[in-house]
Design an enzyme around this catalytic site. Structure first.
Site, mmCIF file in Angstrom:
data_model
loop_
_atom_site.group_PDB
_atom_site.id
_atom_site.type_symbol
_atom_site.label_atom_id
_atom_site.label_comp_id
_atom_site.label_asym_id
_atom_site.label_seq_id
_atom_site.Cartn_x
_atom_site.Cartn_y
_atom_site.Cartn_z
ATOM 1 N N CYS A 2 0.782 -1.129 0.037
ATOM 2 C CA CYS A 2 -0.043 -0.007 0.024
ATOM 3 C C CYS A 2 0.964 1.143 0.014
ATOM 4 C CB CYS A 2 -1.009 0.016 1.028
ATOM 5 S SG CYS A 2 -1.857 -1.384 1.374
ATOM 6 N N ARG A 49 -4.858 1.500 -0.437
ATOM 7 C CA ARG A 49 -4.667 0.019 -0.385
ATOM 8 C C ARG A 49 -4.709 -0.809 -1.625
ATOM 9 N NH1 ARG A 49 -9.082 -4.242 2.144
ATOM 10 N NH2 ARG A 49 -7.918 -6.149 2.408
ATOM 11 N N ILE A 52 -4.047 -7.647 -0.851
ATOM 12 C CA ILE A 52 -3.482 -8.866 -1.340
ATOM 13 C C ILE A 52 -3.880 -9.947 -0.326
ATOM 14 C CG2 ILE A 52 -1.126 -9.749 -1.169
ATOM 15 C CD1 ILE A 52 -1.212 -7.894 -3.290
ATOM 16 N N ASN A 75 1.938 -0.511 5.351
ATOM 17 C CA ASN A 75 2.498 -0.811 3.826
ATOM 18 C C ASN A 75 3.416 -1.921 4.001
ATOM 19 O OD1 ASN A 75 3.446 -0.774 1.197
ATOM 20 N ND2 ASN A 75 5.003 0.614 1.623
ATOM 21 N N GLY A 76 2.883 -3.158 3.310
ATOM 22 C CA GLY A 76 3.730 -4.398 3.258
ATOM 23 C C GLY A 76 3.389 -5.581 3.437
ATOM 24 N N SER A 367 10.941 -11.288 -6.247
ATOM 25 C CA SER A 367 12.174 -10.887 -7.162
ATOM 26 C C SER A 367 13.591 -11.604 -6.492
ATOM 27 C CB SER A 367 12.255 -9.233 -6.651
ATOM 28 O OG SER A 367 13.597 -8.737 -7.050
ATOM 29 N N GLY A 368 14.501 -11.728 -7.320
ATOM 30 C CA GLY A 368 15.780 -12.389 -6.788
ATOM 31 C C GLY A 368 16.631 -11.421 -6.221
#
Length: 599
Positions: A2, A49, A52, A75-76, A367-368
């Site tokens: 968010c 928002r 997820i 957020n997160g 992601s790596g």
């Protein structure tokens, strides 16, 4: 994932809710699904928002506890929230949702600000404790989620992105000269410094408390290497394999579609391999480049689509590819700068376009990022410093990190006025500050500590801002708390050995991936701009040497022309430096001049 924003009046005067709303409107891309603002006297919290987990209205922010004495905007993701929840239920807390947001609130009620020490995840949040009359801001261990703050008169303002401050009448964007000096040496800024004078980035692994008009910042975590030599390389690889698979699995939790980056290399390949075993017909994504016939030797390997396509077939994923040509940079540049807020490491318009493609298929992508900084993935940078004593290490590693210009060389780039303003400012001092408490570590671990605190921090900001530009949540399994804790105990010899990097990670992922993938040459995700910029010479010149750019008084026009001419004539590869110069001019146009984004 968010966007958050808010205001807190340090003298206790009421804040204006419409200003918080405008701040949130400027970061709408971070959360298109829902919005909320809550104000009570001197504090106002705002939220955008991106749904997820628990997609229902029960996940609405700002969110409060049962008696509305604690309010939160978040957020997160907290990946271990389901492990924390039963303990809170047992202690008598009542939950209204299935969100991780509510776990933060109740754990704060139990243990106060130290709650952050128990979260395994990526997060930035703001919490108002009405009983204590306390505002708390916090950021995750590694800095995956950004959080900025500034003080305007009596008002403390914070937000996920700096552009939110443009909604405040008192905010005027001005360049921080010391940030310029750092950037044009390291292509990055360190610690809390940003390109905006008076705007600070809350450091990773820290939280901020404000009460009774005072502000205090506390560190709750730092990267600590404690190598243990009681296991063989094979035993460490087995331990790492278990931790890695747990970390990836932990980050698959989602109530919306999820996919992975797949470059064709080991890091994204290993993540995709674990995820694909658990998600049928999982989507994977890569980006390639239209390489010109006269491409340089360096750029011959920049297009990894063949390797990623073969790996996708091996893993059985639904694979998506994007090709970029030399004309795509100019079109994206203003939007990339707008979403980044400030120039950061690398060339990144390809990340922007890839996230745009990803959003058409999924909302969450793994992601790596982090694998290289944990496992010594840049051997050309680390090998020269192995075995050096402390004083030699600092001098030699500093030289290796001068990506653009030394302090002496910058005096030719900067105008007399800017050099005068900088005085005796030294980027070597910035470098030594970033090394922090790494004195007792061996040279490789000192180097990894520095990269973790600086280069990785810049990469994470780029990944966050450019994925969120398209409302995509990017997760980083390599930065799982338990995985990182395990890696810090692995001896440095098992990370870099006889010129081979990521030795223990290769052992851990053997069997997940084809053997040739484990031994592919290291390749960064970057376009072939050394060649492309030659064709775009006039466009670059018309931007960085425009009358507007020159009149700003930062750079000497003759030195800018030298940078351009040296690149055109192959005397030096200045593609990264030219990218930063273009980004800085657009930064001025968008944030200082308040120019609108081009159509």
């Amino acid at each position: 994932m968010c966007g958050i924003a808010g205001l807190y009046n340090l003298t206790g005067q009421p804040v204006r809710g419409e200003l918080v709303q405008r701040m949130c409107d400027l970061i709408r891309h971070r959360g298109p699904d829902d919005a909320g603002v809550w104000c009570d006297g001197p504090v106002g919290l705002g939220h955008r928002r991106l749904s997820i987990i628990d997609l229902s209205a029960r996940g609405h922010n700002p969110m409060a506890n049962e008696d509305e004495t604690v309010w939160l905007v978040f957020n997160g993701e907290i990946y271990n929230y389901q492990e924390l929840r039963p303990r809170l239920l047992q202690d008598g807390h009542r939950f209204r949702s299935e969100t991780d947001t509510e776990v933060i609130i109740h754990l704060y009620e139990e243990v106060g600000p130290s709650c952050v020490e128990e979260f395994n995840g990526m997060f930035a949040f703001a919490l108002w404790d009405a009983k204590q009359r306390r505002l708390m801001l916090a950021r995750d261990r590694f800095g995956v989620k950004p959080l900025y703050y500034t003080i305007l008169g009596d008002t403390f303002a914070f937000a996920s992105e700096v552009k939110a401050f443009l909604a405040l009448p008192e905010f005027k964007a001005r360049a921080d000269f010391f940030a310029l000096a750092e950037h044009f040496t390291f292509q990055n800024t360190f610690g809390e410094r940003t390109f905006f004078e008076g705007v600070k980035l809350l450091p990773a692994g820290h939280y901020l408390l404000s009460e009774n008009g005072q502000i205090e910042i506390k560190k709750y975590w730092d990267l600590t290497f404690q190598p243990q030599n009681d296991r063989s390389l094979e035993e460490w690889a087995q331990c790492l394999r278990k931790r890695f698979e747990t970390a990836v699995s932990r980050q698959l939790i989602s109530d919306v579609p999820l996919g992975t980056y797949l470059s064709g290399g080991m890091d994204t390949g290993a993540i995709s391999a674990v995820a694909a075993r658990r998600i049928p017909e999982m989507h994977t994504f890569t980006c390639g480049f239209d390489l010109p016939e006269d491409v340089s030797e360096l750029e011959q390997h920049f297009d990894e689509r063949d390797e990623s396509h073969e790996l996708a077939r091996y893993l059985g994923t639904v694979h998506h590819e994007l090709e970029l040509g030399p004309d795509r940079m100019a079109a994206a540049l203003p939007r990339v700068v707008w979403h980044l807020d400030e120039p950061r490491v690398g060339i990144s318009y390809q990340v922007y376009y890839t996230a745009e493609m990803i959003r058409r298929h999924v909302t969450v992508v793994l992601s790596g990022v982090g694998g290289d900084e944990l496992f010594a993935g840049y051997p050309w940078r680390y090998e020269p410093i192995l075995g050096l004593q402390s004083d030699r290490f600092e001098q030699e590693y500093y030289k290796l990190w001068i990506r653009f210009l030394s302090d002496d060389e910058k005096k030719k780039l900067f105008t007399r006025e800017l050099n005068h303003a900088l005085g005796d400012f030294s980027t070597f001092d910035s470098f030594r500050t970033a090394l922090g408490s790494s004195d007792g570590y061996d040279p490789l671990h000192r180097a990894l500590y520095f990269d973790f605190k600086t280069f990785l921090n810049g990469l994470l900001i780029v990944d966050d801002k450019l994925s969120m530009a398209h409302s995509v949540e990017a997760r980083v399994p390599f930065l799982d708390n338990e995985l990182v804790d395990a890696v810090t105990r692995i001896p440095s010899d098992y990370k870099l050995m006889a010129g081979e990097s990521k030795v223990v990670l290769k052992g851990a992922t053997r069997g997940l991936l084809p053997e040739e993938t484990l031994h592919r040459r290291k390749q960064g995700f970057t376009p072939p701009d050394q060649s492309w910029y030659k064709a775009a010479y006039q466009d670059i010149e018309s931007l960085i040497l425009s009358e507007r750019a020159v009149e700003r008084g930062y750079f000497e026009p003759s030195y800018l022309r030298k940078i351009l001419d040296d690149h055109l004539s192959n005397r030096s590869n200045n593609r990264f430096l030219l990218w930063s110069l273009m980004c800085f001019e657009w930064w001025n146009r968008l944030f200082v001049d308040r120019e609108s984004l081009p159509a």
